[in-house]
Scaffold this active site. Structure first.
Site, PDB file in Angstrom:
ATOM      1  N   PRO A  73      65.295  45.259  21.269  1.00  0.00           N
ATOM      2  CA  PRO A  73      66.712  44.873  21.110  1.00  0.00           C
ATOM      3  C   PRO A  73      66.883  43.367  21.339  1.00  0.00           C
ATOM      4  O   PRO A  73      66.239  42.782  22.205  1.00  0.00           O
ATOM      5  CB  PRO A  73      67.421  45.667  22.213  1.00  0.00           C
ATOM      6  CG  PRO A  73      66.493  46.782  22.563  1.00  0.00           C
ATOM      7  CD  PRO A  73      65.117  46.239  22.347  1.00  0.00           C
ATOM      8  N   ASN A 104      13.907  40.663  35.919  1.00  0.00           N
ATOM      9  CA  ASN A 104      13.601  40.911  37.321  1.00  0.00           C
ATOM     10  C   ASN A 104      13.083  42.321  37.537  1.00  0.00           C
ATOM     11  O   ASN A 104      12.143  42.543  38.291  1.00  0.00           O
ATOM     12  CB  ASN A 104      14.841  40.675  38.184  1.00  0.00           C
ATOM     13  CG  ASN A 104      15.187  39.210  38.310  1.00  0.00           C
ATOM     14  OD1 ASN A 104      14.507  38.465  38.989  1.00  0.00           O
ATOM     15  ND2 ASN A 104      16.240  38.780  37.623  1.00  0.00           N
ATOM     16  N   HIS A 138      28.926  37.406  31.488  1.00  0.00           N
ATOM     17  CA  HIS A 138      29.407  37.346  32.866  1.00  0.00           C
ATOM     18  C   HIS A 138      30.929  37.373  32.897  1.00  0.00           C
ATOM     19  O   HIS A 138      31.586  36.773  32.049  1.00  0.00           O
ATOM     20  CB  HIS A 138      28.906  36.076  33.548  1.00  0.00           C
ATOM     21  CG  HIS A 138      27.428  36.066  33.755  1.00  0.00           C
ATOM     22  ND1 HIS A 138      26.707  34.906  33.945  1.00  0.00           N
ATOM     23  CD2 HIS A 138      26.525  37.074  33.811  1.00  0.00           C
ATOM     24  CE1 HIS A 138      25.422  35.202  34.100  1.00  0.00           C
ATOM     25  NE2 HIS A 138      25.294  36.512  34.019  1.00  0.00           N
TER      26      HIS A 138
END
Length: 1092
Positions: free
Chosen positions: A109, A346, A751
């Site tokens: 609206p 790792n 990341h």
């Protein structure tokens, strides 16, 4: 990624549902969404206000400054909105460098108001707390709100009050609006906290006499808090940035990622591009994208993505086949290249992941050749040599050009080769096999301890420098400069046996006197001991259920390594900080909500605790201590000389890239003194500057390497430190993510913190600032090793570093499991199996995947055929097996097996005991006649004996004919079970020779006595022999072998187990008490002299 943008509609829905304020929020839930598929009749039925209100229409696709771009239709009726949409819906438009199609619109609206009723409010998160910005002039022309707005910072864990808002934010607001605005802003801030928003902006916020109107809104939420907010959020859709389409393949990979403990990411940048990547590691994936863009490949870069966190072979296969499918859809005139890259892992088993990629390559062999795809591979980490061998082999056998390189090659060198900027070596040098590092090649079994823990370039005493400083009263506790020493002891939270064993092996090659792990904490079991290796010996480490017990019994511990899950990491970390002995905590988990991380940081700062992580692999101090899986397997520890200190310290965000730095530094200098991966989250527990200052104050460290990243402003603190003279040691620094500014639309890298929210956070800006401040900054990551070497050589030349003579470390025996993985040993297996394999992604029955079993509706009979007979039996055979199970399921409570089961159940025994009691009664006299009947009838029939001769012989030998006779049923009262089976067998079996023979025997026996019928055991026995011999799946010898080894009795055992279980459940349901046999049913026959 944690902070993710949500659509305006989603943001307003959250606000309307959950805001708590005395201010009257108007137009709640008054919005309608329009897409190309919208049915206007239905839309107006669902939102009748569309026909009566004046309206506003605007795109809802994460576009900033829509008003200035002319993308908002204002004060229109419904027909005018539809007309406006005709020229905008599905039209292409440019927003900055991004070009995209407008396809999602929001209708609301129209709110009549004047300029003085427009305000601006924004809340956003930083490391220290949440900032509330307010400006008394909102709207399109608000301008630079950072410079104009009133600002209030609410520290972590603090609350916002209405008085604060009035005093510090609403100074230029008319008095009649202050109460409403103060209540609304406090309610908005509480909503922001409760629903884990990270950014929430409303512009303009309109306040009239009727109440508050939210006209335009932009927001981000912390997606990692889904497990906390799911009930309120529901299923949130995160739209892609404007200019980038949402592809179904991206959704597929996101779904794989959500279901996996590994990390799997995919963003399509240009599906028609010729350069495709499949990179392992969040940091490495950014570095490869940077290098491709640096070498001019930005327009041809097709995708960004990463796989990491030890995905399984199947998960890697699914990821790889998705990329191969995408890249082989459209041809490119120059052919295509696939870069399969990565840093040195790792803990990911490189061979296992490469096997998944190889499977995918073999599946797409034709399309890869057709599209002239050349593949470049570079990888390191656990078992990488085997992975590279497998990858090279597939190139040789398939003819696809695959160029394979290991850790001897710089990580991004393959990009230059792929793009034609660097020659491809014919015979790349290969590092020694993993095993060669672990076998004892020296006469010395142990290196003298005195030479192993000293710095590689100076006297030993420097390693134990700088204890934690005591803080003054009333100030936060000071943090230690030296986090790890040669006597450091840690507690590991979580049952991470592989990581602990890796730490102990590292301790051993560093010639530590004792293991660095004192104990483990695992709340899900009771206190116990866990076995590990210390060199050649086996030792026991205590495992505690409660952290309090572990801390009390191991007061020497000052480090906690937390492998707690993202859901429990916050609570376990807070608990650990209650113990003053703990000075350092490493949090490995990825995906901890940012609000929780900030609370951890605040508490750690107050208590003087150093936090490494979250979302990290940890850190390493050669010769002293390593956290968990840092540094990878022992072969990499030895190859990178991490068993003794060097002169270079580094800090990075990425765990995989920290291992790559170990490799680079070991090849260009005398090695690493200490290295820390602070983690990839937006708010790491400790910052770059925290560690750089520690390194500055540590005498043994002569130079510092920092691997920064796009996002955040931490690197600027290093600039200030260098300018102000606080940092005097040489700093080599490179910030990854330089490619981000070259992309047309925003790309969220691997990341969570790798996203620039302003120009100063870009990698390019930070690299330039560092260069201007006096840091050594290479031109690209490709040159990082060269710059490190140059700085190191200068320090050697001026005498700052005096390299010491290398001393070999002691050897550590290789674990049996790893030696077997490498193919170095073999031993005969203790068991052999040929029916089932559960090791892969999918359960396999006799070579058939379980999904195929269900897809082909094989049923229970088909499964039994696979597991018992290793055959896919005909449909009628499967049906016959199922019928046999049905007819043998039960024969009432009076038979011996059911009776025993009932007695056991009523004695209070459990299901297994009761079932076993019943099964033990099965034998030749009850139920176990299938095998015997099959053998007797087969032998007689095969020998050519007539039915009458067979009956007479058995009578003469004094033997019962197995499968003949019934206590109740007879020729006049037939067993309907036998009749049902007989009808089926006669209709479906190709031949029933043995059954016909048995029925002839039955005619002879029933002529003598009506109840000497072919009973159900006998029928199943002989019919099964007919089945095995005539179904076409078995040789005669195989069919006879199955009868001989007892397969047919298995039918009765399996079927009757269903009935026995039924009797057990029935007795329990009826709550029957202990059974005692009545005296009057027992005939007491005692010797006469005893009865006297």
């Amino acid at each position: 990624m944690s902070a993710k943008a949500i659509s305006e509609q989603t943001g307003k829905e959250f606000l309307y549902k959950y805001i708590c304020t005395s201010a009257a929020v108007q137009n709640r839930f008054c919005y309608a969404s329009v897409t190309p598929e919208t049915d206007w009749d239905r839309l107006t039925q669902e939102h009748p206000w569309l026909r009566t209100e004046r309206l506003v229409v605007k795109p809802d696709q994460l576009i900033k400054r829509r008003g200035k771009l002319g993308l908002v239709g204002i004060n229109l009726d419904l027909q005018e909105v539809q007309e406006w949409l005709k020229s905008h819906l599905m039209s292409e438009t440019s927003v900055g460098k991004a070009k995209g199609v407008l396809k999602n619109f929001l209708i609301e609206p129209f709110v009549p108001h004047i300029q003085e009723e427009e305000f601006y409010v924004c809340i956003y998160a930083t490391r220290e707390g949440d900032h509330v910005l307010f400006h008394h002039e909102g709207g399109v022309e608000v301008g630079d709100v950072d410079a104009k707005a009133q600002r209030l910072m609410i520290a972590v864990d603090d609350k916002l009050s209405e008085d604060q808002v009035k005093e510090q934010l609403l100074t230029h607001v008319p008095d009649d609006k202050k109460e409403v605005l103060a209540s609304f802003i406090v309610g908005l801030f509480n909503l922001y906290e409760d629903l884990y928003f990270t950014y929430l902006e409303i512009n303009p916020l309109v306040v009239t006499q009727d109440g508050v109107y939210i006209l335009d809104m932009a927001a981000k939420i912390d997606a990692t808090a889904d497990y906390i907010c799911k009930a309120k959020w529901g299923d949130v859709e995160f739209p892609p940035p404007f200019g980038r389409e949402a592809y179904p393949e991206e959704a597929y990979i996101a779904d794989l990622d959500a279901k996996s403990g590994a990390s799997l990411k995919l963003t399509l940048l240009n599906p028609r591009g010729r350069i495709w990547t499949m990179v392992a590691g969040g940091g490495a994936s950014v570095v490869y994208s940077d290098t491709i863009c640096d070498l001019g490949g930005v327009d041809e870069l097709a995708n960004y993505g990463e796989y990491s966190g030890a995905p399984s072979e199947q998960q890697t296969y699914d990821y790889a086949k998705t990329i191969l499918s995408l890249m082989t859809r459209e041809k490119h005139p120059q052919g295509k290249v696939l870069i399969i890259g990565g840093s040195i892992a790792n803990f990911t088993n490189v061979a296992a992941t490469f096997k998944g990629i190889v499977r995918a390559i073999k599946d797409y062999l034709g399309p890869l050749k057709e599209h002239e795809v050349t593949i470049f591979v570079r990888r390191g980490g656990p078992n990488y040599q085997e992975g590279l061998r497998v990858m090279g082999e597939v190139g040789k056998t398939t003819g696809i050009p695959i160029h394979v390189f290991g850790t001897e090659t710089h990580m991004t060198a393959i990009v230059g080769m792929a793009l034609g900027h660097r020659p491809i070596p014919n015979q790349p040098p290969m590092d020694a096999h993993t095993a060669n590092f672990l076998l004892n090649t020296s006469n010395s079994a142990k290196t003298p301890a005195a030479t192993r823990t000293a710095s590689f370039s100076e006297a030993r005493t420097s390693n134990d420098a700088t204890p934690a400083k005591k803080s003054k009263a009333g100030l936060p506790a000071a943090k230690a400069t030296t986090l790890f020493r040669k006597h450091t002891k840690a507690i590991v939270w979580g049952m991470q046996t592989r990581a602990v064993q890796g730490m102990l092996d590292f301790d051993y090659v560093c010639s530590r006197d004792e293991p660095s792990v004192a104990a483990m904490v695992y709340p899900f079991t009771g206190d116990h001991k866990q076995k590990f290796y210390w060199g050649h010996k086996e030792i026991l480490l205590p495992v505690y259920k409660n952290m309090a017990d572990a801390m009390k019994k191991h007061s020497e511990v000052d480090v906690l390594i937390s492998f707690a899950s993202l859901r429990s990491a916050f609570d376990s970390t807070v608990e650990a900080m209650q113990y003053s002995q703990i000075h350092t905590i490493a949090i490995i988990a990825e995906g901890i909500p940012e609000a929780q991380t900030r609370k951890i940081i605040k508490m750690a700062d107050e208590k003087g605790v150093t936090i490494i992580g979250p979302a990290t692999v940890g850190g390493i101090k050669p010769g002293c201590f390593k956290i968990g899986n840092t540094g990878g397997m022992l072969d990499n520890i030895l190859a990178s000389k991490l068993y003794r200190p060097g002169s270079v310290a580094y800090v990075s965000r990425s765990g995989g890239m920290s291992n790559e730095l170990n490799n680079i530094i070991s090849r260009t200098t005398d090695g690493v003194y200490e290295g820390v991966a602070i983690g990839g989250d937006r708010y790491p527990g400790s910052t770059f500057m925290d560690h750089v200052l520690r390194y500055q104050d540590t005498p043994g460290i002569k130079m510092i390497v920092v691997l920064g990243e796009i996002g955040g402003t931490e690197e600027y603190k290093i600039c200030h430190g260098i300018r102000e003279g606080r940092i005097t040691k040489p700093v080599v620094c490179w910030c990854i993510g330089t490619c981000a500014t070259m992309f047309a639309s925003e790309v969220q890298f691997g990341h969570a913190g790798a996203c620039a929210n302003q120009a100063s956070e870009t990698a390019i800006a930070k690299n330039q600032a560092l260069r201007d401040a006096g840091a050594y900054v290479p031109k690209s990551f490709d040159e990082l090793g060269d710059v490190i070497r140059t700085v190191y050589d200068e320090l050697v030349a001026n005498g700052t570093i005096i390299p010491a003579q290398e001393v070999p470390p002691p050897t550590v025996p290789m674990d049996y499991s790893w030696a077997r993985e490498l193919g170095l040993i073999r031993k005969p297996a203790s068991f052999m199996t040929s029916i089932c394999d559960e090791r892969g992604q999918e359960l396999i029955y006799a070579g058939m995947p379980i999904t195929e079993v269900f897809k082909e509706e094989m049923g229970l009979g088909g499964v039994l055929g696979l597991l018992w007979f290793q055959r896919r039996l005909p449909r009628y055979a499967c049906q016959f097996i199922e019928m046999c199970l049905m007819v043998t399921a039960d024969h009432g409570p009076a038979v011996s097996g059911a009776h025993n089961t009932i007695v056991c159940a009523r004695a209070g025994k459990d299901l297994i005991s009761s079932l076993t009691s019943g099964l033990l009664t099965i034998g030749d006299r009850f139920g176990g006649a299938l095998d015997a009947a099959a053998k007797q009838f087969s032998k007689a029939f095969d020998s050519g004996m007539l039915p009458m001769e067979f009956v007479n012989k058995m009578k003469k030998d004094g033997k019962l004919i197995m499968g003949i006779g019934h206590r109740v049923k007879s020729i006049n009262n037939p067993d309907m079970r036998v009749q049902i089976l007989k009808d089926f067998v006669k209709q479906h079996f190709p031949s029933t020779q043995l059954l016909d023979y048995a029925l002839d025997v039955e005619k002879i026996t029933t002529s003598k006595k009506p109840n000497l019928i072919l009973n159900v055991d006998g029928f199943i026995g002989v019919a099964f022999v007919d089945l095995l011999r005539t179904c076409g799946g078995f040789t005669r010898d195989e069919a006879d072998e199955f009868v001989e080894i007892g397969a047919l009795n298995g039918i009765f055992v399996l079927g009757r187990s269903m009935g026995f279980i039924g009797h057990y459940l029935d007795q329990k349901r009826l709550k029957q008490g202990l059974y005692r046999h009545p005296w009057d049913d027992i005939s007491y026959v005692l010797p006469e002299h005893m009865s006297m």
